[in-house]
Design an enzyme around this catalytic site. Structure first.
Site, PDB file in Angstrom:
ATOM      1  N   ARG A  69      19.950   5.793 -19.953  1.00 30.82           N
ATOM      2  CA  ARG A  69      20.797   6.903 -19.508  1.00 30.82           C
ATOM      3  C   ARG A  69      22.182   6.963 -20.131  1.00 30.82           C
ATOM      4  O   ARG A  69      22.904   7.922 -19.910  1.00 30.82           O
ATOM      5  CB  ARG A  69      20.934   6.898 -17.978  1.00 30.82           C
ATOM      6  CG  ARG A  69      19.614   6.917 -17.219  1.00 30.82           C
ATOM      7  CD  ARG A  69      18.735   8.060 -17.632  1.00 30.82           C
ATOM      8  NE  ARG A  69      17.586   8.248 -16.730  1.00 30.82           N
ATOM      9  CZ  ARG A  69      16.524   8.976 -17.027  1.00 30.82           C
ATOM     10  NH1 ARG A  69      16.445   9.579 -18.203  1.00 30.82           N
ATOM     11  NH2 ARG A  69      15.536   9.104 -16.166  1.00 30.82           N
ATOM     12  N   ASP A 310       8.204   2.074 -18.928  1.00 30.72           N
ATOM     13  CA  ASP A 310       8.559   3.490 -19.003  1.00 30.72           C
ATOM     14  C   ASP A 310       9.652   3.789 -17.974  1.00 30.72           C
ATOM     15  O   ASP A 310       9.591   4.762 -17.219  1.00 30.72           O
ATOM     16  CB  ASP A 310       7.345   4.393 -18.785  1.00 30.72           C
ATOM     17  CG  ASP A 310       7.573   5.801 -19.348  1.00 30.72           C
ATOM     18  OD1 ASP A 310       8.514   5.965 -20.158  1.00 30.72           O
ATOM     19  OD2 ASP A 310       6.833   6.723 -18.972  1.00 30.72           O
TER      20      ASP A 310
END
Length: 431
Positions: A69, A310
């Site tokens: 992120r 993931d």
């Protein structure tokens, strides 16, 4: 000899799938490298000794896809927060996709991300470079420059390329410089903005579905293009049994292809969205129990040679809307090792094979010198107690993202120590 930063790990069950080692053996480390297995080198004196009795000593785990992120979405997570969670989970090498803001399509962004990871000091971070500029799917990026800047592969993340001609040119460019191309196989037109597997559950819940063909059509197309371009490709997050069977035929035909599976696809199915649990909203979607069992068999047969987290951490608001409007993804770093050990409990894999899918398997895919404990190798090491159990609780997840469908699950295995290049980066608190 120079004894700076010397460590001995004693009495552990050492498992190194890359070299077929599974034995109770001591391990000795100096200057960031494995110095010896068994007896220490002559004149060796350990500054630190770790008693690994009743524990497993294995290479540090390698996670092929973790969204961190940063830069661009620090309200969800940061490189510092997520690499700390990775270290606590025994992960020493992370690969992050290129869909940051700005996109990883220049050397400057790739180098910035690696600098942030080195400053945090928890684990090694290898960025994937963008296949096209801005991930816009049309103009090719400077892939060779991205490789020189430390990118382990190129990918267009979730964004489809404009057309098959662009994909062909991208694969030819990558093949010229021996760059691995990572592909999320999903035909955007067939997916048609769906959010669950197309089937009876989707019909019953009134949710738009994504058919299995969205994956298999994309796999068939990209296998054909890669064969034409003589390119190395890796399919990320295979979700269907039929998709894994197509890989088997490609491997039999000697294509340069590999694939991984996200750990949640090996446990959850379309039935887990019955309660509209947005934590089970993932792309590709959770499919049928037959697909889950087929993926497990493909993993056992080593057609799927790596398991990845993931990892996609989200803030609570991202999962608070009606199911189709929530953001897809699961926070998976904290549970990657333990869920893989649960596969061992359920006799899907034996322990050395399970560890291989988290170490030597991903290392081979990326052509990395990690994921092994040979003399002279980087001392990236995970030590864990396979008998210690824990209950997944959201407030105990170290990731900034608490969005996990595994909350409340009882899982095996807790990491006691993680070492990166011979440096202890995580030690569990005494219980």
């Amino acid at each position: 000899m120079n004894n700076s930063n010397t460590i001995s790990i004693l009495n552990g069950r050492l498992i190194d799938p890359a070299h077929g080692i599974d034995a109770t053996q001591d391990l000795h480390i100096g200057n960031g490298k494995v110095l010896s297995l068994g007896a220490p080198p002559e004149g060796f004196s350990a500054d630190t000794s770790i008693d690994a009795s009743d524990k497993i000593v294995c290479p540090g785990l390698i996670d092929l896809c973790a969204n961190l992120r940063q830069p661009g979405a620090e309200h969800k997570a940061t490189i510092a927060s997520e690499t700390a969670a990775a270290a606590a989970g025994g992960i020493t090498t992370l690969c992050c996709p290129p869909d940051t803001l700005p996109v990883i399509d220049t050397q400057a962004v790739a180098e910035q991300i690696q600098r942030l990871a080195r400053a945090a000091g928890h684990c090694r971070l290898l960025p994937q470079g963008a296949q096209t500029k801005g991930l816009e799917g049309s103009q090719l990026s400077e892939m060779a420059a991205l490789k020189r800047a430390g990118c382990c592969a190129v990918s267009n993340a979730y964004t489809p390329l404009l057309n098959t001609l662009v994909q062909r040119r991208a694969l030819e460019y990558a093949a010229t410089f021996n760059i691995l191309t990572i592909i999320r196989p999903q035909d955007e037109h067939l997916a048609n903005q769906g959010c669950v597997h197309e089937g009876k559950v989707a019909d019953r819940l009134g949710l738009p579905g994504i058919p299995e063909a969205a994956e298999t059509v994309a796999i068939a197309r990209d296998l054909a293009l890669a064969e034409h371009a003589k390119a190395r490709i890796h399919f990320h997050a295979i979700s269907s049994a039929r998709g894994s069977n197509m890989l088997a035929r490609a491997c039999f035909g000697k294509q340069q292809v590999s694939a991984d599976v996200a750990i949640h696809q090996l446990f959850l199915t379309e039935m887990d969205v019955e309660s509209f649990d947005s934590n089970a909203h993932v792309i590709p979607p959770l499919r049928t129990s037959g697909d889950r069992d087929g993926l497990r068999q493909a993993l056992a047969d080593n057609l799927l040679s790596a398991i990845c987290s993931d990892h996609q951490p989200h803030e609570p608001d991202a999962k608070a809307a009606p199911f189709p409007a929530t953001e897809p993804g699961i926070s998976g770093l904290d549970t990657l090792l333990s869920l893989t050990l649960k596969l061992v409990e359920e006799r899907v894999l034996d322990l050395p094979d399970a560890i291989a899918r988290l170490t030597s398997g991903p290392a081979k895919i990326l052509d990395l010198p990690f994921g092994q404990l040979a003399v002279g190798a980087s001392a990236d090491i995970c030590i864990f107690d396979p008998q210690q159990r824990w209950t997944v609780l959201s407030d105990q997840l170290l990731s900034q993202g608490k969005n996990s469908p595994f909350i409340g699950w009882d899982l095996p295995g807790r990491v006691s120590h993680t070492l990166l290049e011979g440096r202890i980066v995580y030690t569990a608190e005494p219980t």
